[in-house]
Design a protein around this motif. Structure first.
Motif, short mmCIF file in Angstrom:
data_model
loop_
_atom_site.label_atom_id
_atom_site.label_comp_id
_atom_site.label_asym_id
_atom_site.label_seq_id
_atom_site.Cartn_x
_atom_site.Cartn_y
_atom_site.Cartn_z
N SER A 1 4.05 4.24 -7.11
CA SER A 1 2.76 3.95 -6.48
C SER A 1 2.46 4.93 -5.35
O SER A 1 1.31 5.32 -5.15
N MET B 1 -2.00 -0.98 -8.97
CA MET B 1 -2.51 0.05 -9.87
C MET B 1 -3.60 -0.48 -10.78
O MET B 1 -4.56 0.24 -11.10
N THR C 1 -1.42 3.55 -14.28
CA THR C 1 -1.25 2.13 -14.58
C THR C 1 -0.47 1.95 -15.87
O THR C 1 0.44 1.10 -15.96
N PRO D 1 -3.03 1.45 -4.44
CA PRO D 1 -1.65 1.85 -4.76
C PRO D 1 -0.72 1.93 -3.55
O PRO D 1 0.45 1.55 -3.65
N SER E 1 2.72 0.02 -2.95
CA SER E 1 3.93 0.79 -2.66
C SER E 1 4.62 0.28 -1.40
O SER E 1 5.85 0.13 -1.36
N HIS F 1 3.12 2.65 -15.14
CA HIS F 1 3.74 1.54 -14.40
C HIS F 1 4.15 0.41 -15.35
O HIS F 1 5.27 -0.11 -15.27
N SER G 1 3.28 -3.86 -7.37
CA SER G 1 2.92 -2.45 -7.54
C SER G 1 2.01 -2.27 -8.75
O SER G 1 1.04 -1.48 -8.71
N SER H 1 1.14 8.04 -6.92
CA SER H 1 -0.24 7.86 -7.36
C SER H 1 -1.19 7.94 -6.17
O SER H 1 -2.25 8.58 -6.24
#
Length: 643
Positions: free
Chosen positions: A121, A37, A96, A10, A14, A99, A33, A124
């Motif tokens: 991200s 994930m 995920t 992640p 990011s 996202h 991103s 996370s």
């Protein structure tokens, strides 16, 4: 390697999305991103499966030294045990889904979406660092990272004053709690000479009799540490007194609400309590405090949720209440039950938030349930998944919440202590209120006559597939996660599954005694849930004028609940306004008048004097000669007087 990939994928996504997003564009930033994930979710769930069913041994993944200062040494390592693995699997999977959902929900947002996905991200990654920490400093690093990311995400719409205020509020309230947490970490190092979990847990018994002088008294040191760490957990997990930031966090985009309230930030406090179970088993007073605060929070938030009209705020107070349930379990020593509810809650609460986002998307941004109604036929998939989420939240058999919430109440009843009985009473009352406000939300949102404007109703439509697929995945979890993990988490296989990841002391038999609870006690939460649903149906379907009548008849109580027990007003009067007045006086009197006033005054005196002296420079020879004559006369006079 798989476990490390789950943690660091992640942050890679990011970094690429955040640093290169402007160059590669929003779509590419979203893709990278989400890819990070997806990799994290696959690796995290494989690592969990290997530990749970594949015979893998718990251990650590050493990444190298981190901090070395005199006797203080901290290594960078990822802890791999049942507690960390189950948290990594849950966080990566839920994140995920969020996202993917965000691609559709934020599709028409005017802000640069690469920044939003980069923040998601980052959030996370910070949570993953928190749950895989092998020492308290690394855990604190993830703890503060989650706080930073929440500030960025809550205030994502930075030109919206309410969002900026909510972000600052969340940051400040959590900093208050984090101060206690930091002091607790310092005291741990002072007592144990280390912040590494293996060292601390191995030496806990040796320090059971240690005392610490504080606030004019002598206190057991483990009790002091336990209370300090729990106050830190109260901030992150929004327990009563430090909860005021949580409802305001709804000012951020709905995917942010789901991420904060379901899988990450708010569960950090519950995770901390479970991780520190070896220490808390020697701190009965701290555990009693946890139970009392948890029970009070569960009941308080449930009462407030019954009268809120913003669909996201109802679910936000539901989160606050459910976190209270988790602490009710942890405080009586049923740490495994608390984590079990944390996992099931992550599925159905993420489902409810994202389902609410689908409703808001369909209603052209409207969040007030009083302006909804009559839309279930137009968004049938959203309607069905919201039913599933609310059934799980209300603890109706055989949905996920039924298994974990009932186990919490059974554990509180089973311990037979005064604080356990208090928590049990609060939990039963909250179960009734939870079912009531859940069905109040469903009925007001989907049923009855349409209360929105005709133009809004004409545009009500189902969400796109990119939003519906995550909802369906989460709905499956909300149905099956309870029955799927019950046996391993709190059933006959809990010893083998948790091993040393969570420790129950020799006198802690709460899990072993769960099956001995009277059947009437086991059935009580379900009965209360059904009664709550029946009451909501009666008030909002059979007699829809009744809620307004009751609100007018019991005006003071209704306003008390609508204004959230006046916590914000109380803090504003007792803390905010006096501190603002003090700050203003220090600024205007201390800083501007004294600190800046004296040197500024001297500077002004010199400037004004020079301005007057300059006036003597006229350019006239006659005036200069006259001035010299006056000066000569003065010199002669002084000489004659003092010779």
């Amino acid at each position: 390697m798989i476990y490390a990939a789950a943690v660091f994928a992640p942050i890679l996504g990011s970094a690429i999305a955040g640093l290169l997003g402007r160059a590669i564009g929003d779509r590419a930033a979203q893709a990278v991103s989400i890819l990070g994930m997806v990799i994290a979710a696959i690796c995290g769930n494989i690592a969990f499966a290997e530990l749970a069913w594949g015979g893998a041994e718990a251990g650590t993944v050493d990444l190298g030294p981190w901090i070395s200062a005199g006797p203080f040494h901290v290594a960078w390592a990822l802890r791999y045990d049942a507690l960390s693995a189950v948290m990594v699997a849950m966080v990566t999977l839920i994140s995920t889904m969020i996202h993917i959902y965000s691609v559709g929900y934020m599709g028409h947002d005017e802000y640069p979406r690469y920044r939003f996905f980069s923040y998601l991200s980052l959030f996370s990654f910070a949570m993953l660092m928190l749950v895989t920490a092998d020492n308290l400093v690394q855990l604190f690093f993830g703890w503060e990272g989650v706080g930073l990311a929440s500030y960025l995400l809550i205030g994502y719409w930075y030109d919206k004053p309410s969002a900026c205020a909510a972000a600052i509020k969340a940051f400040l309230v959590n900093r208050i709690a984090d101060l206690f947490f930091a002091v607790g970490i310092a005291l741990v190092f002072f007592v144990f000479g280390s912040v590494e979990f293996p060292v601390i847990f191995a030496a806990v018994g040796q320090h059971a009799g240690d005392t610490y002088a504080v606030f004019g008294g002598v206190w057991p040191v483990l009790e002091v540490i336990g209370v300090l760490l729990f106050i830190g957990a109260m901030g992150k997990s929004a327990q009563i007194g430090l909860h005021t930031w949580l409802p305001d966090a709804m000012e951020g985009p709905t995917p942010v609400s789901a991420l904060i309230h379901a899988a990450t930030m708010v569960t950090a406090g519950v995770f901390l309590v479970a991780r520190m179970s070896p220490l808390l088993e020697y701190a009965p007073t701290a555990k009693a405090l946890i139970v009392i605060v948890g029970g009070s929070t569960a009941l308080f938030a449930a009462t407030v949720g019954c009268v809120q009209n913003d669909i996201k705020r109802v679910i936000a107070y539901s989160t606050c209440s459910q976190l209270g349930y988790m602490f009710m379990a942890a405080g009586v020593g049923a740490y495994q039950v608390a984590i079990f509810h944390l996992i099931t809650h992550a599925f159905f609460k993420a489902l409810l938030f994202l389902g609410a986002g689908s409703v808001i998307h369909a209603m052209s941004g409207e969040q007030d349930m009083r302006l909804m109604g009559g839309i279930w036929k137009k968004i049938p998939i959203t309607y069905v998944v919201m039913w599933i989420g609310n059934l799980a939240l209300a603890g109706i058999p055989f949905f996920a919440g039924y298994y974990s919430k009932d186990a919490i109440l059974e554990a509180d009843f089973d311990v037979g202590t005064g604080v356990g009985s208090y928590a049990f009473a609060c939990g039963v009352a909250a179960a009734f209120l939870t079912a009531f406000y859940s069905w109040r939300l469903l009925i007001m949102t989907f049923h009855g006559r349409p209360r929105a404007e005709a133009g809004v109703m004409a545009h009500v439509h189902e969400s796109p597939a990119v939003m519906l697929v995550p909802l369906i995945v989460l709905a499956i979890g909300a149905v099956f996660s309870g029955m799927g993990f019950h046996a391993q988490f709190i059933g006959e296989g809990w010893h083998e599954f948790w091993r040393a990841a969570i420790v129950n002391g020799p006198a802690n038999h709460v899990l072993a005694d769960l099956e001995r609870v009277p059947e009437s006690v086991a059935l009580l939460p379900t009965v209360m849930g059904v009664l709550g649903i029946a009451l909501a149906y009666g008030m909002y379907v059979t007699a829809p004028s009744l809620p307004g009548t009751l609100a007018r008849a019991f005006g003071p109580i209704y306003r008390f609940l609508l204004n959230k027990w006046y916590f914000d007003e109380l803090y504003d009067a007792v803390l905010v306004r006096p501190m603002m007045a003090l700050a203003r006086s220090l600024w205007q009197v201390g800083d501007a008048t004294l600190i800046d006033g004296v040197p500024n005054g001297l500077a002004s005196l010199a400037t004004d004097s020079s301005a007057q002296v300059v006036k003597l420079q006229t350019g006239s020879i006659a005036i200069y000669a006259f001035s010299m004559l006056i000066g000569l006369v003065l010199l002669v006079t002084i000489y004659l007087l003092f010779r």
